[in-house]
Design a protein around this motif. Structure first.
Motif, PDB file in Angstrom:
ATOM      1  N   UNK A  49       0.743  -1.227   0.045  1.00  5.74           N
ATOM      2  CA  UNK A  49      -0.342   0.295   0.601  1.00  5.74           C
ATOM      3  C   UNK A  49       0.807   1.567   0.267  1.00  5.74           C
ATOM      4  N   UNK A  50       2.634   1.160  -0.001  1.00  9.88           N
ATOM      5  CA  UNK A  50       3.240   2.008   0.319  1.00  9.88           C
ATOM      6  C   UNK A  50       4.050   2.609  -1.264  1.00  9.88           C
ATOM      7  N   UNK A  51       3.166   1.995  -2.836  1.00  7.20           N
ATOM      8  CA  UNK A  51       3.709   2.294  -3.710  1.00  7.20           C
ATOM      9  C   UNK A  51       3.165   3.457  -4.307  1.00  7.20           C
ATOM     10  N   UNK A  52       3.796   4.889  -4.661  1.00  7.03           N
ATOM     11  CA  UNK A  52       2.468   5.568  -5.069  1.00  7.03           C
ATOM     12  C   UNK A  52       3.180   6.837  -6.298  1.00  7.03           C
ATOM     13  N   UNK A  53       4.521   6.922  -6.465  1.00  6.35           N
ATOM     14  CA  UNK A  53       5.148   7.260  -7.372  1.00  6.35           C
ATOM     15  C   UNK A  53       6.913   6.502  -7.884  1.00  6.35           C
TER      16      UNK A  53
END
Length: 601
Positions: A49-53
């Protein structure tokens, strides 16, 4: 006379590989397995859930890489220990336990690829531009983006990964544990038979009565297991079809080719051109064998006889090292130092024993040296096979020194080029060092009967058969032993025409190869040998500049696709020219063998 095989416990330690380079003790292995399981859970908890960019993607990939690199030696150790003795319960259970653990870890970490796939094209390209180490992986994710499923589905599929490998395990158990071959009789004398002795000795035995009797006995035992083996294979095919459909690929073939980074035209060309244009040359070779051996008829069971069996040199393990060192000296000192280490540090498992996997292979775990499996019979053929496997070792030795774990492995389409290159260098070295017509004929016939027959005939006919199987599966069909036998016989008859009698048992050849459980592997042997034939011509003509080009290609690993790798070597595999040139070259070799046969009388 062929002897019954010893158990694994009875073979000499110096003829076995040293798995202690992976793990010094069983306790160390168990601890590593425990540690990686714990760290996989921690990784999932920390990064899901931490992969945003681009920055968070690269951060997660850095941690995932550490986990992945820990898994490699664990899986290699479990697999290699099982491969040398399928009758060893402890080794088999260890391998199964690892598969279950790997499936669990794969399920836990599947969120990574799902979350990366959900990033925009711009973000993925940005991440790729920032890190060369992940460029190939991220390019692969972009390519597969349209076929990615919901994260929960991906997680479930990953959890079932060890189950998806079950057909291959079942195939090996049937073949190497349950199948026991009876002795066969010729002139009231009994001869022992096994998978290893048939493929390593009886199949090419110059005594026609023994060779054909061995073929019949071997085929009879295969026939006893044809329905179980066909059901196992169909199970594997249906799982591939289901996965392909779920992901939305137009066909199973397209799904499997995606992994190889080649288009369908390259796949079809390799099969179609060889089936049509190589066949006349190989039929001529078959008729030459029939004439030399004065056979009443030329059957499928006779195709592996040497041109001059009384001239087959026998070679010790120690002697093989000098042959290989001399032949590969052109590759440079760093390369031959690696070959010497393979012998002195026991990278190679030479022993013949019951329960050992048939054939030969090279396993190359990232961060460690390669391991080579071969069953040494003492024939010159073994030297060619070992040079071939050392070609794989040399490829990964060079690639892994220059590439990250995700960029190291070249496409399956290219993978057989470095191995067959070594066979060609071996043959040309032997030819260059003799003017004896009988020796020259022996070397030329070795190139045809081993290097080219193995890669351009045996595996290519597997590929032609495999394509027919997938055409049935793509239409929603199933296969059984009757269908598989008919398909295999049809391919053999198409290739050999009226020049070779396809005798009973030949149709069961599909049961002998594990390649059908490894995607579209069989056709890649001829693809690799096409590249290596053209490259060998360059090396023999130009010397060091061509060798330097080839070493640069090996060092590129999987950082480029097969067409780009071949282009670096000065070969354009997007056209049919290299393939047609190679087929013409095979024809020239057969003409030379025929001419030398007349000269020798």
């Amino acid at each position: 006379m062929v002897q019954s095989l010893p158990t694994r416990a009875q073979v000499k330690e110096e003829e076995t590989w040293n798995l202690k380079d992976l793990f010094a003790t069983e306790e160390a292995y168990e601890q590593a397995l425990k540690t990686v399981g714990k760290e996989a859970t921690e990784f999932a908890n920390a990064y899901k859930g931490t992969i945003q960019d681009a920055a968070s993607a690269l951060n997660a990939l850095d941690e995932y890489r550490k986990l992945y690199e820990q898994l490699i030696p664990i899986g290699t150790y479990a697999s290699l220990a099982a491969s040398v003795d399928q009758t060893d319960d402890q080794a088999q259970m260890r391998d199964s336990k690892f598969s279950s653990m790997a499936a669990k870890i794969s399920s836990q970490t599947s969120f990574l690829m799902s979350e990366l796939s959900e990033l925009s094209l711009e973000v993925l390209q940005d991440a790729s531009a920032q890190s060369e180490d992940y460029a190939v992986l991220l390019k692969d994710i972009i390519k597969k983006k349209p076929y990615q499923l919901h994260p929960e589905v991906e997680k479930t599929l990953a959890a079932f990964s060890s189950t998806f490998e079950a057909p291959y395990s079942l195939y090996n158990t049937t073949k190497l544990v349950d199948m026991e071959f009876p002795d066969f009789k010729v002139n009231n004398e009994n001869y022992p038979l096994s998978y290893v002795s048939f493929e390593g000795s009886w199949e090419s035995n110059p005594d026609t009565a023994k060779r054909r009797a061995a073929f019949n006995a071997f085929s009879a035992k295969l026939r006893d297991y044809q329905h179980t083996t066909a059901k196992t294979y169909d199970m594997h095919l249906q799982m591939e079809k289901t996965t392909s459909d779920l992901r939305g690929y137009p066909s199973v073939i397209d799904y499997l080719l995606m992994e190889q980074d080649v288009d369908r035209s390259m796949y079809n060309r390799q099969i179609d051109v060889i089936m049509k244009e190589l066949a006349p040359h190989m039929r001529k070779y078959a008729k030459l064998l029939q004439k030399i051996h004065q056979l009443d008829e030329m059957t499928f069971a006779d195709l592996k006889i040497p041109v001059d069996p009384s001239y087959e040199p026998t070679v010790t393990i120690e002697e093989s090292k000098k042959y290989i060192d001399d032949a590969l000296a052109i590759m440079g000192k760093d390369y031959t130092d690696m070959v010497d280490r393979a012998y002195s540090e026991r990278w190679i498992d030479f022993a013949q024993n019951t329960g050992k996997s048939t054939g030969a292979f090279c396993a190359s775990p990232y961060g460690n040296h390669s391991y080579i499996l071969i069953s040494w019979t003492g024939s010159m053929e073994d030297v060619f096979v070992l040079a071939h496997e050392l070609g794989h070792a040399g490829h990964f030795y060079n690639a892994y020194k220059h590439q990250s774990v995700f960029n190291g492995d070249a496409s399956m389409y290219f993978i057989e080029a470095p191995s067959t290159m070594n066979e060609m260098l071996m043959a040309n070295h032997l030819l260059k060092n003799s003017d004896d017509p009988r020796f020259k004929r022996w070397v030329l016939s070795s190139i045809i009967s081993r290097t080219y027959y193995h890669n351009f005939v045996t595996h290519l006919l597997e590929a032609a058969y495999q394509r027919k199987v997938y055409e049935i599966i793509d239409k929603g069909g199933n296969v059984n032993a009757t269908i598989l036998n008919e398909l295999k016989r049809g391919v053999l008859e198409e290739f050999w025409g009226e020049d070779v009698i396809i005798n009973d048992g030949a149709e069961l050849t599909w049961m002998r190869q594990p390649h059908y459980y490894m995607g579209l592997y069989p056709y890649t042997y001829s693809a690799g040998l096409t590249i290596s034939t053209e490259m060998t011509k360059r090396v023999l003509k130009e010397g060091k500049p061509a060798v330097d080009d080839w070493l640069t290609v090996l060092q590129a690993g999987g950082s480029k696709n097969p067409a780009e790798l071949a282009q670096m070597a000065g070969i354009d595999i997007t056209t049919d020219k290299p393939l047609r040139d190679t087929i013409a070259y095979i024809g020239e070799l057969i003409d030379q063998i025929e001419k030398l046969t007349e000269e020798i009388g």
